[in-house]
Design a protein around this motif. Structure first.
Motif, PDB file in Angstrom:
ATOM      1  N   ALA A   1       0.832  -1.203   0.000  1.00 13.57           N
ATOM      2  CA  ALA A   1       0.000   0.000   0.000  1.00 13.57           C
ATOM      3  C   ALA A   1       0.864   1.250   0.000  1.00 13.57           C
ATOM      4  CB  ALA A   1      -0.897   0.008   1.236  1.00 13.57           C
ATOM      5  N   GLY A   2       0.384   2.276  -0.664  1.00 12.62           N
ATOM      6  CA  GLY A   2       1.061   3.560  -0.652  1.00 12.62           C
ATOM      7  C   GLY A   2       2.061   3.735  -1.760  1.00 12.62           C
ATOM      8  N   VAL A   3       2.432   2.675  -2.463  1.00  9.83           N
ATOM      9  CA  VAL A   3       3.422   2.790  -3.523  1.00  9.83           C
ATOM     10  C   VAL A   3       2.898   3.688  -4.634  1.00  9.83           C
ATOM     11  CG1 VAL A   3       4.703   1.526  -5.267  1.00  9.83           C
ATOM     12  CG2 VAL A   3       4.477   0.590  -2.974  1.00  9.83           C
ATOM     13  N   ALA A   4       1.633   3.438  -5.034  1.00  6.75           N
ATOM     14  CA  ALA A   4       1.079   4.219  -6.138  1.00  6.75           C
ATOM     15  C   ALA A   4       1.063   5.708  -5.803  1.00  6.75           C
ATOM     16  CB  ALA A   4      -0.328   3.731  -6.474  1.00  6.75           C
ATOM     17  N   ALA A   5       0.729   6.022  -4.542  1.00  7.01           N
ATOM     18  CA  ALA A   5       0.644   7.423  -4.158  1.00  7.01           C
ATOM     19  C   ALA A   5       2.004   8.108  -4.220  1.00  7.01           C
ATOM     20  CB  ALA A   5       0.065   7.534  -2.747  1.00  7.01           C
ATOM     21  N   ALA A   6       3.085   7.314  -4.048  1.00  8.08           N
ATOM     22  CA  ALA A   6       4.419   7.894  -4.032  1.00  8.08           C
ATOM     23  C   ALA A   6       5.010   8.023  -5.427  1.00  8.08           C
ATOM     24  CB  ALA A   6       5.344   7.043  -3.160  1.00  8.08           C
ATOM     25  N   GLU A   7       4.328   7.504  -6.441  1.00  6.01           N
ATOM     26  CA  GLU A   7       4.874   7.539  -7.789  1.00  6.01           C
ATOM     27  C   GLU A   7       4.715   8.938  -8.375  1.00  6.01           C
ATOM     28  OE1 GLU A   7       2.509   4.451  -9.411  1.00  6.01           O
ATOM     29  OE2 GLU A   7       4.023   2.900  -9.018  1.00  6.01           O
ATOM     30  N   PRO A   8       5.574   9.281  -9.318  1.00  6.79           N
ATOM     31  CA  PRO A   8       5.488  10.606  -9.926  1.00  6.79           C
ATOM     32  C   PRO A   8       4.129  10.838 -10.582  1.00  6.79           C
ATOM     33  CG  PRO A   8       7.537   9.495 -10.542  1.00  6.79           C
ATOM     34  CD  PRO A   8       6.681   8.491  -9.844  1.00  6.79           C
ATOM     35  N   SER A   9       3.706  12.093 -10.585  1.00  9.12           N
ATOM     36  CA  SER A   9       2.432  12.437 -11.200  1.00  9.12           C
ATOM     37  C   SER A   9       2.424  12.010 -12.656  1.00  9.12           C
ATOM     38  CB  SER A   9       2.216  13.952 -11.100  1.00  9.12           C
ATOM     39  OG  SER A   9       1.033  14.314 -11.761  1.00  9.12           O
ATOM     40  N   GLY A  10       1.328  11.397 -13.081  1.00  9.84           N
ATOM     41  CA  GLY A  10       1.201  10.959 -14.460  1.00  9.84           C
ATOM     42  C   GLY A  10       1.685   9.553 -14.707  1.00  9.84           C
ATOM     43  N   HIS A  11       2.321   8.914 -13.731  1.00  6.37           N
ATOM     44  CA  HIS A  11       2.784   7.537 -13.905  1.00  6.37           C
ATOM     45  C   HIS A  11       1.598   6.589 -13.938  1.00  6.37           C
ATOM     46  CE1 HIS A  11       5.590   4.149 -13.556  1.00  6.37           C
ATOM     47  NE2 HIS A  11       4.649   3.589 -12.816  1.00  6.37           N
ATOM     48  N   ARG A  12       1.614   5.695 -14.905  1.00  8.61           N
ATOM     49  CA  ARG A  12       0.522   4.739 -15.043  1.00  8.61           C
ATOM     50  C   ARG A  12       0.824   3.499 -14.215  1.00  8.61           C
ATOM     51  NH1 ARG A  12      -0.737   1.933 -20.758  1.00  8.61           N
ATOM     52  NH2 ARG A  12       1.338   1.111 -20.319  1.00  8.61           N
ATOM     53  N   ASP A  13      -0.057   3.171 -13.292  1.00  5.58           N
ATOM     54  CA  ASP A  13       0.103   1.979 -12.460  1.00  5.58           C
ATOM     55  C   ASP A  13      -0.475   0.798 -13.231  1.00  5.58           C
ATOM     56  OD1 ASP A  13       0.248   0.027 -10.586  1.00  5.58           O
ATOM     57  OD2 ASP A  13      -0.941   1.048  -9.054  1.00  5.58           O
ATOM     58  N   THR A  14       0.407  -0.014 -13.817  1.00  2.00           N
ATOM     59  CA  THR A  14      -0.060  -1.125 -14.640  1.00  2.00           C
ATOM     60  C   THR A  14      -0.865  -2.124 -13.832  1.00  2.00           C
ATOM     61  OG1 THR A  14       2.073  -2.238 -14.306  1.00  2.00           O
ATOM     62  CG2 THR A  14       1.811  -0.937 -16.313  1.00  2.00           C
ATOM     63  N   ALA A  15      -0.642  -2.201 -12.522  1.00  2.00           N
ATOM     64  CA  ALA A  15      -1.389  -3.142 -11.682  1.00  2.00           C
ATOM     65  C   ALA A  15      -2.863  -2.765 -11.581  1.00  2.00           C
ATOM     66  CB  ALA A  15      -0.771  -3.216 -10.293  1.00  2.00           C
ATOM     67  N   ARG A  16      -3.188  -1.509 -11.876  1.00  2.00           N
ATOM     68  CA  ARG A  16      -4.583  -1.070 -11.800  1.00  2.00           C
ATOM     69  C   ARG A  16      -5.192  -0.817 -13.183  1.00  2.00           C
ATOM     70  NH1 ARG A  16      -6.348  -0.122  -6.646  1.00  2.00           N
ATOM     71  NH2 ARG A  16      -4.712   0.018  -5.054  1.00  2.00           N
ATOM     72  N   GLN A  17      -4.505  -1.236 -14.208  1.00  2.00           N
ATOM     73  CA  GLN A  17      -5.059  -1.101 -15.548  1.00  2.00           C
ATOM     74  C   GLN A  17      -6.234  -2.064 -15.731  1.00  2.00           C
ATOM     75  OE1 GLN A  17      -1.176  -1.138 -17.969  1.00  2.00           O
ATOM     76  NE2 GLN A  17      -2.677  -0.215 -19.342  1.00  2.00           N
ATOM     77  N   VAL A  18      -7.184  -1.641 -16.527  1.00  2.00           N
ATOM     78  CA  VAL A  18      -8.342  -2.474 -16.861  1.00  2.00           C
ATOM     79  C   VAL A  18      -8.339  -2.708 -18.369  1.00  2.00           C
ATOM     80  CG1 VAL A  18      -9.617  -1.528 -14.914  1.00  2.00           C
ATOM     81  CG2 VAL A  18      -9.943  -0.543 -17.204  1.00  2.00           C
ATOM     82  N   LEU A  19      -9.091  -3.705 -18.796  1.00  2.00           N
ATOM     83  CA  LEU A  19      -9.202  -3.979 -20.219  1.00  2.00           C
ATOM     84  C   LEU A  19      -9.958  -2.843 -20.892  1.00  2.00           C
ATOM     85  CD1 LEU A  19      -8.810  -5.980 -22.577  1.00  2.00           C
ATOM     86  CD2 LEU A  19     -10.988  -7.031 -21.916  1.00  2.00           C
ATOM     87  N   GLY A  20      -9.405  -2.345 -21.989  1.00  2.00           N
ATOM     88  CA  GLY A  20     -10.002  -1.211 -22.666  1.00  2.00           C
ATOM     89  C   GLY A  20     -11.317  -1.538 -23.351  1.00  2.00           C
ATOM     90  N   ALA A  21     -12.069  -0.511 -23.647  1.00  2.00           N
ATOM     91  CA  ALA A  21     -13.341  -0.675 -24.344  1.00  2.00           C
ATOM     92  C   ALA A  21     -13.120  -1.306 -25.715  1.00  2.00           C
ATOM     93  CB  ALA A  21     -14.025   0.680 -24.498  1.00  2.00           C
ATOM     94  N   ASN A  22     -14.000  -2.208 -26.096  1.00  2.00           N
ATOM     95  CA  ASN A  22     -13.980  -2.878 -27.394  1.00  2.00           C
ATOM     96  C   ASN A  22     -12.751  -3.757 -27.619  1.00  2.00           C
ATOM     97  OD1 ASN A  22     -16.453  -1.649 -28.308  1.00  2.00           O
ATOM     98  ND2 ASN A  22     -15.273   0.243 -28.589  1.00  2.00           N
ATOM     99  N   ASP A  23     -12.032  -4.089 -26.546  1.00  2.00           N
ATOM    100  CA  ASP A  23     -10.845  -4.920 -26.689  1.00  2.00           C
ATOM    101  C   ASP A  23     -11.222  -6.392 -26.534  1.00  2.00           C
ATOM    102  OD1 ASP A  23      -8.361  -6.054 -26.840  1.00  2.00           O
ATOM    103  OD2 ASP A  23      -7.401  -4.679 -25.418  1.00  2.00           O
ATOM    104  N   GLY A  24     -11.882  -6.922 -27.547  1.00  2.00           N
ATOM    105  CA  GLY A  24     -12.213  -8.334 -27.553  1.00  2.00           C
ATOM    106  C   GLY A  24     -13.392  -8.674 -26.679  1.00  2.00           C
ATOM    107  N   TRP A  25     -13.690  -9.974 -26.643  1.00  4.38           N
ATOM    108  CA  TRP A  25     -14.857 -10.451 -25.904  1.00  4.38           C
ATOM    109  C   TRP A  25     -14.774 -10.134 -24.416  1.00  4.38           C
ATOM    110  CZ3 TRP A  25     -19.390 -11.291 -27.628  1.00  4.38           C
ATOM    111  CH2 TRP A  25     -19.632 -11.869 -28.883  1.00  4.38           C
ATOM    112  N   GLY A  26     -13.563 -10.023 -23.863  1.00  7.75           N
ATOM    113  CA  GLY A  26     -13.434  -9.708 -22.448  1.00  7.75           C
ATOM    114  C   GLY A  26     -14.002  -8.353 -22.069  1.00  7.75           C
ATOM    115  N   SER A  27     -14.168  -7.473 -23.069  1.00  7.22           N
ATOM    116  CA  SER A  27     -14.700  -6.135 -22.798  1.00  7.22           C
ATOM    117  C   SER A  27     -16.219  -6.077 -22.888  1.00  7.22           C
ATOM    118  CB  SER A  27     -14.104  -5.132 -23.796  1.00  7.22           C
ATOM    119  OG  SER A  27     -14.537  -5.415 -25.122  1.00  7.22           O
ATOM    120  N   TYR A  28     -16.836  -7.190 -23.225  1.00 10.16           N
ATOM    121  CA  TYR A  28     -18.291  -7.216 -23.410  1.00 10.16           C
ATOM    122  C   TYR A  28     -19.036  -6.974 -22.083  1.00 10.16           C
ATOM    123  CZ  TYR A  28     -22.906  -8.960 -24.835  1.00 10.16           C
ATOM    124  OH  TYR A  28     -24.241  -9.090 -25.094  1.00 10.16           O
ATOM    125  N   GLY A  29     -20.136  -6.265 -22.162  1.00 13.52           N
ATOM    126  CA  GLY A  29     -20.975  -6.071 -20.975  1.00 13.52           C
ATOM    127  C   GLY A  29     -20.272  -5.250 -19.902  1.00 13.52           C
TER     128      GLY A  29
END
Length: 434
Positions: A25-53
């Motif tokens: 905990a707290g690692v993400a908050a300490a990262e530089p502004s604008g840094h993308r936390d890949t651990a919290r990425q979600v599947l993008g819209a329209n990216d295959g069947w996994g994005s359905y619903g």
């Protein structure tokens, strides 16, 4: 949260017992502004069947108490169990070995492989009757011990992600069973080795060794995203396996299975390498299984590299499977790429295939059952090829019908197939998250 802590004299002496789970905990908050936390990425819209619903978000909503870093198999399994289905993120650091104690640790008392070979040698046992008796019972008990040890159940709303470029599992089998919303990213999976394959004298004309354990199984689950992983046989390729009773001593099953009514799966930017029976979608033609599979098994594969494959990339039953912008490189002993199975609705478009001299593009498609397929816009060795036409011309006994009956709409950018070997070669696999 820490499942175990450092206490008393150990602290005074400067020695601390290993934590079962380390909270990050707290690692993400300490990262530089604008840094993308890949651990919290979600599947993008329209990216295959996994994005359905509802889409696939995994553990992106995890609070600080449910973010873990693990370095051992015990820590990993504890993290999976902690907090039930509350959103969680599990960061895997380094390579975790699920069978670090070796196969001997699972063997039942009295099991003797040499005695097993002697008892069930076809010259003694024959080829008409399944094996039975003391050594087969002991083999089964040993196999049950391994199964319990190497399988790990992944709960709903979970993200499992590798830290850095060299994270993953050896000998593990992730079971994504009857849950929703799971993300698996940036991990290298070295295929589990079945320590106790079963000899089946009735399998085929000469018998076969049958093994268990896939690196990952999606069983009756929905909304699963597998991204930037590498699946490989690693230190135990089939080419190095011995033969017993005149056939390969097969200790591998599949790299990925999607079965039993699983739905809404996207597999993107992965590497599937050096394997025989690579991916199975739908595991049986039986009517009892079909009841649960019809209308399900919706899966998208895009921008994956299949390197040194032999077959099942994938083999499909029942599912609406969209395979586009993948690169398939045939290996020694190549059999086929796409298996057209019972009631399948496969769309295979804008893919690249690299086949060695003497291997015809007619082998790319393999007909197991009557089911129409869409396969256009594909390139073989850099040139456009009508895979259905060449298949039907050269393999007339397996005539394929065109038009899978549906048109995929859940796609990201579709790249030209001629560019796919370079694009996928540069960006697919573990350690290449951008």
């Amino acid at each position: 949260m820490r499942i175990s802590e450092c206490h008393g004299p150990a602290i005074a002496a400067g020695v601390c017992a290993a934590l079962v789970l380390s909270l990050t905990a707290g690692v993400a908050a300490a990262e530089p502004s604008g840094h993308r936390d890949t651990a919290r990425q979600v599947l993008g819209a329209n990216d295959g069947w996994g994005s359905y619903g509802t889409g696939t978000t995994g553990g992106a909503a995890a609070d600080a108490e449910h973010v873990y870093t693990v370095t051992t198999w015990a820590e990993f399994k504890s993290a999976l169990a902690d907090g039930g289905s509350a959103p969680k993120i599990i960061k895997v650091k380094g390579v975790i070995d699920a069978v670090s104690e070796g196969c001997e640790a699972f063997a039942a008392n009295g099991y003797d492989f040499q005695q097993y070979l002697a008892d069930y040698d076809p010259a003694v046992w024959g080829l008409d009757t399944p094996v039975s008796g003391e050594q087969e019972d002991l083999r089964a008990a040993s196999a049950a011990n391994q199964s319990q040890a190497v399988k790990a159940s992944v709960p709903a709303n979970t993200t499992i992600i590798g830290v850095g470029r060299n994270a993953g599992f050896k000998g593990a089998s992730l079971q994504i069973t009857r849950v929703d919303n799971v993300i698996i990213r940036n991990l290298t999976f070295e295929s589990p080795v079945d320590c106790f394959p079963q000899w089946d004298p009735t399998d085929g004309s000469t018998g076969n060794w049958n093994s268990e354990y896939d690196s990952a199984v999606v069983y009756g689950s929905t909304h699963v995203w597998l991204d930037h992983n590498t699946f490989t046989d690693g230190e135990h390729p089939d080419s190095a396996a011995p033969e017993y009773f005149g056939v390969l001593y097969q200790q591998h099953d599949g790299e990925l299975d999607i079965v039993r009514g699983a739905d809404y799966v996207t597999a993107s930017w992965n590497v599937f390498a050096d394997h025989d029976k690579t991916i199975l979608i739908g595991n049986s033609d039986s009517e009892s299984t079909a009841v649960g599979d019809r209308g399900h098994l919706k899966v998208t594969f895009h921008h994956n590299l299949f390197s040194n494959l032999i077959e099942r990339a994938p083999r499909v039953r029942f599912g609406q499977v969209d395979s586009y912008n993948n690169h398939f490189v045939a290996g020694p002993g190549y059999s086929y790429t796409f298996g057209i199975g019972k009631e399948s609705q496969l769309v295979a478009q804008h893919n690249a295939f690299t086949l060695p001299d003497g291997v015809s593009p007619a082998k790319v498609l393999k007909k197991w059952s009557e089911a129409p397929v869409t396969a256009d816009g594909n390139h073989v060795n850099g040139k456009p090829v009508d895979l259905i036409a060449v298949h039907n011309a050269e393999i007339p006994g397996e005539t394929l019908q065109r038009d899978a009956g549906w048109t995929p709409t859940l796609r990201t950018k579709v790249d030209p197939p001629k560019a796919i070997p370079a694009i996928v070669g540069q960006h697919a696999g573990a350690g290449r998250l951008r």
